[in-house]
Design a protein around this motif. Structure first.
Motif, mmCIF file in Angstrom:
data_model
loop_
_atom_site.group_PDB
_atom_site.id
_atom_site.type_symbol
_atom_site.label_atom_id
_atom_site.label_comp_id
_atom_site.label_asym_id
_atom_site.label_seq_id
_atom_site.Cartn_x
_atom_site.Cartn_y
_atom_site.Cartn_z
ATOM 1 N N LYS A 528 0.844 -1.184 0.000
ATOM 2 C CA LYS A 528 0.000 0.000 0.000
ATOM 3 C C LYS A 528 0.887 1.245 0.000
ATOM 4 O O LYS A 528 2.070 1.183 0.358
ATOM 5 C CB LYS A 528 -0.899 0.013 1.240
ATOM 6 N N PRO A 529 0.334 2.396 -0.386
ATOM 7 C CA PRO A 529 1.133 3.632 -0.381
ATOM 8 C C PRO A 529 1.720 3.950 0.991
ATOM 9 O O PRO A 529 2.810 4.513 1.093
ATOM 10 C CB PRO A 529 0.120 4.698 -0.806
ATOM 11 N N SER A 530 0.989 3.595 2.048
ATOM 12 C CA SER A 530 1.445 3.957 3.393
ATOM 13 C C SER A 530 2.135 2.824 4.138
ATOM 14 O O SER A 530 2.564 3.006 5.277
ATOM 15 C CB SER A 530 0.248 4.431 4.233
ATOM 16 N N LYS A 531 2.243 1.636 3.502
ATOM 17 C CA LYS A 531 2.871 0.520 4.200
ATOM 18 C C LYS A 531 3.526 -0.449 3.218
ATOM 19 O O LYS A 531 3.072 -0.598 2.080
ATOM 20 C CB LYS A 531 1.847 -0.220 5.068
ATOM 21 N N PRO A 532 4.576 -1.138 3.665
ATOM 22 C CA PRO A 532 5.216 -2.151 2.812
ATOM 23 C C PRO A 532 4.497 -3.482 2.942
ATOM 24 O O PRO A 532 3.649 -3.666 3.802
ATOM 25 C CB PRO A 532 6.623 -2.235 3.417
ATOM 26 N N ALA A 533 4.837 -4.413 2.054
ATOM 27 C CA ALA A 533 4.336 -5.781 2.204
ATOM 28 C C ALA A 533 4.916 -6.363 3.485
ATOM 29 O O ALA A 533 6.062 -6.087 3.857
ATOM 30 C CB ALA A 533 4.735 -6.623 1.004
ATOM 31 N N LEU A 534 4.111 -7.166 4.189
ATOM 32 C CA LEU A 534 4.529 -7.656 5.495
ATOM 33 C C LEU A 534 4.094 -9.103 5.666
ATOM 34 O O LEU A 534 2.957 -9.466 5.366
ATOM 35 C CB LEU A 534 3.901 -6.791 6.599
ATOM 36 N N VAL A 535 5.013 -9.935 6.122
ATOM 37 C CA VAL A 535 4.704 -11.315 6.475
ATOM 38 C C VAL A 535 4.472 -11.375 7.978
ATOM 39 O O VAL A 535 5.282 -10.869 8.762
ATOM 40 C CB VAL A 535 5.862 -12.260 6.086
ATOM 41 N N HIS A 536 3.374 -11.991 8.390
ATOM 42 C CA HIS A 536 3.045 -12.029 9.816
ATOM 43 C C HIS A 536 4.011 -12.913 10.583
ATOM 44 O O HIS A 536 4.464 -12.551 11.673
ATOM 45 C CB HIS A 536 1.608 -12.527 10.006
ATOM 46 N N GLN A 537 4.305 -14.101 10.079
ATOM 47 C CA GLN A 537 5.260 -15.071 10.621
ATOM 48 C C GLN A 537 4.714 -15.935 11.756
ATOM 49 O O GLN A 537 5.260 -16.999 12.018
ATOM 50 C CB GLN A 537 6.549 -14.390 11.128
ATOM 51 N N ASN A 538 3.666 -15.490 12.445
ATOM 52 C CA ASN A 538 3.268 -16.246 13.637
ATOM 53 C C ASN A 538 1.748 -16.373 13.736
ATOM 54 O O ASN A 538 1.162 -16.186 14.789
ATOM 55 C CB ASN A 538 3.833 -15.574 14.895
ATOM 56 N N ILE A 539 1.103 -16.687 12.615
ATOM 57 C CA ILE A 539 -0.354 -16.811 12.608
ATOM 58 C C ILE A 539 -0.756 -18.118 13.286
ATOM 59 O O ILE A 539 -0.200 -19.175 13.014
ATOM 60 C CB ILE A 539 -0.891 -16.782 11.165
ATOM 61 N N SER A 540 -1.721 -18.017 14.181
ATOM 62 C CA SER A 540 -2.239 -19.194 14.873
ATOM 63 C C SER A 540 -3.618 -18.850 15.417
ATOM 64 O O SER A 540 -4.051 -17.690 15.383
ATOM 65 C CB SER A 540 -1.314 -19.607 16.027
#
Length: 679
Positions: A528-540
């Motif tokens: 998004k314009p205001s944020k980078p792509a992000l991996v959560h890493q700890n979804i549960s």
């Protein structure tokens, strides 16, 4: 020598006066100790031989002139009352006595504290009326008197508090009408009068306050036409359980009839046959003169000779005190003794150190760091962290401590090896969850830590837990993340349950939860314009929280950006044990968006089956279409078979051993849309 002796005598006289003046605040504190803590169990550090200026009095902070400016004793278990002696602390700017068991009445003498900015007496057992003299306290910004047993009417004199931004009077026994003078509070942002016994109309002047964001009048006996200006508040206007209110443009209000006519600009309610006069059963506010005497002279135009003499003496004595103060302060500065700015940090509590550095006692101003850990020093903007963003998210320690009742065990929601989570209530009444992280668990590189904070503040989505702010405390060596409180716990609490406990989710809610989780993950992965792509890493299932409308919210999104690698790795052990960790992580040692997709697939299996553990038999059931081996038996067959089969096969695809064969979250969303439209 003849000239020097009179001068020395003059200085000694001033010194004597200075001793008396210096002991005046000590005397007031000792009287307060007896009143607030009658059993002497809590304020043991307040002793007559002590000196509050050196930080030895618990919860007391002084300014550079040695005057008491802050008393922070919230959540201490005080069981006494607020004494009139508090009026002796004329330089006080912050008084925090909330979350105690104080009783008795609010002393009228408290109005002498004209420098006071914050007055917190909420969540006690205080009785009696609200003193009208509080209207004298022109610097008040926050007046918190809620959750007590106050009675009587709301004083019209509160309308003199021109700087007031928060007035919280909810959960008392207040009667009478809402004073129209509250509409004169041009800085008022939050007015909470809920859960009292108020009657009459809502004054139009109150509705027109320009800064007003929240008006809560629930659970009173108000009546009449609701001013249309309150429509602009949207959900900020709460009015439930006032059956006699009416108005147009409000979803749950009936239309007004001619018999509902009232004068909205009067503090008293007017009935249809009142002829413009208040009814006799309406309590009238006391006609008190602000800053005046309690009694009225029969001939105020004349002044007695005695008063003139007293006035002259007061001027002379006042001048002497002023001269002594200037001399004493100069002497202390020259000799470098007695100045609170010259005390070491080790001798001051965090609250005291904070009060030395700020002019205003209002929270949400400062961010505290210790030496060597100040990622926001000098307003660093190299990573795009504007001052506007900072002011919107920065909390200070007093606000966090106040919200959590000093991190009371009663408010502890959970603990891990690196963090603790507490329930809290902010000054505006909103519920929050406060995550406390030890400094040793945070990134040591200031720039990296700042980048992590920037990412966290940029995440805004309906399926992510909302971050309200953060605070880093040098005194406690902790960083605090303040999130919106989510009422219904985590998704894991709805797994492995039985019919009788009331936590079995019906099929539509299960489908809605799966869709919401997918949308939250897709938002993180997207750029998004205001944020980078992000991996959560700890979804549960533990990281998926359920709000009051059973909407799923992903928690801890982006948290790994603040933590040192060792802590991040340690959090993965439980995920691996529960089967959320993608198999390729053991070989490549890193996360990708496909790692999140794998964890999502596991959660889909869990939601369908109602089980925490995903078995081989469940996977076979998804492949073969044997839903009896997969769908939660607690549903008793009340589900869509076609929808369950499509969701099960989607879960299979997401948990494929080969990451390249798993779908992107955009494709997952598309499949879910197709499923909801065709199933």
């Amino acid at each position: 020598m003849g000239l020097f002796t009179p001068f020395l005598s003059f200085l000694l006289a001033f010194a004597f006066l200075g001793t008396v003046s210096g002991n005046a605040e000590l005397k007031a504190l000792m009287e307060m100790k007896l009143a607030l803590d009658p059993k002497g169990r809590i304020l043991s550090s307040w002793i007559e031989e002590g000196d509050p200026r050196n930080g030895s009095f618990e919860g007391v902070a002084c300014n550079e002139h040695g005057k008491v400016t802050n008393i922070s004793l919230q959540g201490k278990g005080l069981s006494g009352s607020v004494p009139p002696a508090i009026s002796g602390l004329r330089s006080l700017t912050g008084l925090y006595l909330h979350y105690n068991s104080l009783n008795g009445e609010i002393p009228r003498e408290i109005s002498n504290l004209t420098e006071l900015v914050d007055l917190y007496l909420n969540v006690n057992n205080i009785t009696g009326n609200i003193p009208a003299e509080i209207g004298n306290m022109g610097n008040l910004q926050v007046l918190q008197l809620c959750y007590n047993q106050l009675s009587g009417s709301i004083p019209t004199e509160l309308g003199y508090l021109k700087k007031l931004s928060v007035l919280a009077l909810q959960y008392n026994r207040l009667t009478g009408a809402i004073p129209a003078t509250l509409g004169d509070l041009s800085m008022l942002m939050r007015l909470d009068l809920s859960f009292n016994q108020l009657f009459g109309s809502i004054p139009r002047k109150v509705a027109d306050v320009p800064e007003l964001q929240v008006l809560d009048v629930r659970n009173n006996t108000l009546s009449g036409n609701v001013p249309s200006a309150l429509k602009r508040l949207n959900d900020g206007f709460q009015y439930a359980n006032n059956p006699n209110l009416c108005g147009s443009g409000f979803s749950s209000l009936r239309a007004c009839q001619s018999t509902d006519a009232m004068n909205p600009n009067k503090p008293e309610p007017y009935g249809p046959n009142s002829n413009g006069l208040p009814s006799n059963d309406i309590p009238q506010s006391a006609n008190l003169q602000l800053r005046g005497n309690k009694t009225h002279s029969p001939n105020p135009s004349k002044t007695s000779p005695i008063a003139v003499v007293i006035g002259v003496i007061a001027v002379v004595v006042g001048g002497a005190f002023a001269g002594l103060f200037a001399f004493s302060w100069y002497r202390r500065r020259k000799q470098k003794i007695g100045s609170t700015f010259e005390l070491s940090d080790s001798r001051m509590s965090t609250d005291q150190a904070k009060e030395f550095c700020r002019k205003s006692a209002s929270p949400l101003i400062n961010l505290e760091y210790s030496n060597g850990w100040d990622p926001l020093a000098d307003g660093r903007s190299g990573v795009g962290f504007s001052q506007e963003v900072l002011q919107g998210f920065r909390f200070n320690l007093e606000e966090v401590e106040s919200a959590t009742q000093y991190f009371s065990e009663v408010n502890l929601l959970g603990k891990s090896n690196f963090a603790a989570i507490y329930r809290g209530i902010l000054r505006d009444g909103s519920l929050v969850a406060v995550k406390s992280i030890n400094k040793s668990s945070c990134k040591t590189e200031e720039l990296e830590f700042l980048k992590g904070l920037k990412i966290l503040t940029s995440l805004k989505h309906e399926n992510l837990v909302g971050l309200k702010g953060f605070c880093c405390s040098r005194g406690r060596g902790e960083c605090f993340l303040i999130y919106d409180f989510v009422a219904n716990g985590s998704l894991s609490q709805y797994l492995d349950v039985k019919d009788y406990n009331g936590r079995v989710l019906d099929w539509p809610r299960r489908v809605s939860i799966i869709n919401g989780i997918a949308k939250g993950i897709e938002y993180l992965h997207g750029i998004k314009p205001s944020k980078p792509a992000l991996v959560h890493q700890n979804i549960s299932a533990e990281k998926v929280l359920i709000d009051q409308h059973f909407k799923p919210l992903l928690s801890d999104s982006g948290l790994h950006k603040l933590l040192v690698d060792d802590v991040v790795f340690s959090t993965l052990k439980s995920s691996a044990a529960m089967g959320y960790l993608a198999p390729e992580y053991t070989t490549v040692g890193r996360f990708t968006d496909k790692s999140d997709v794998y964890a999502f697939g596991v959660i889909v299996f869990q939601v369908i089956s109602g089980k925490r553990r995903i078995t081989h038999l469940m996977r076979l059931g998804a492949e073969s279409g044997k839903l009896e081996d997969l769908v939660d038996e607690n549903l008793h067959g009340k589900f869509s078979e076609s929808e369950a089969l499509k969701l099960a096969r989607l879960a299979l695809a997401c948990t494929n051993e080969a990451p390249e064969r798993r779908p992107q979250m955009e494709m997952v969303i598309e499949e879910l849309i197709k499923c909801s439209s065709k199933c």
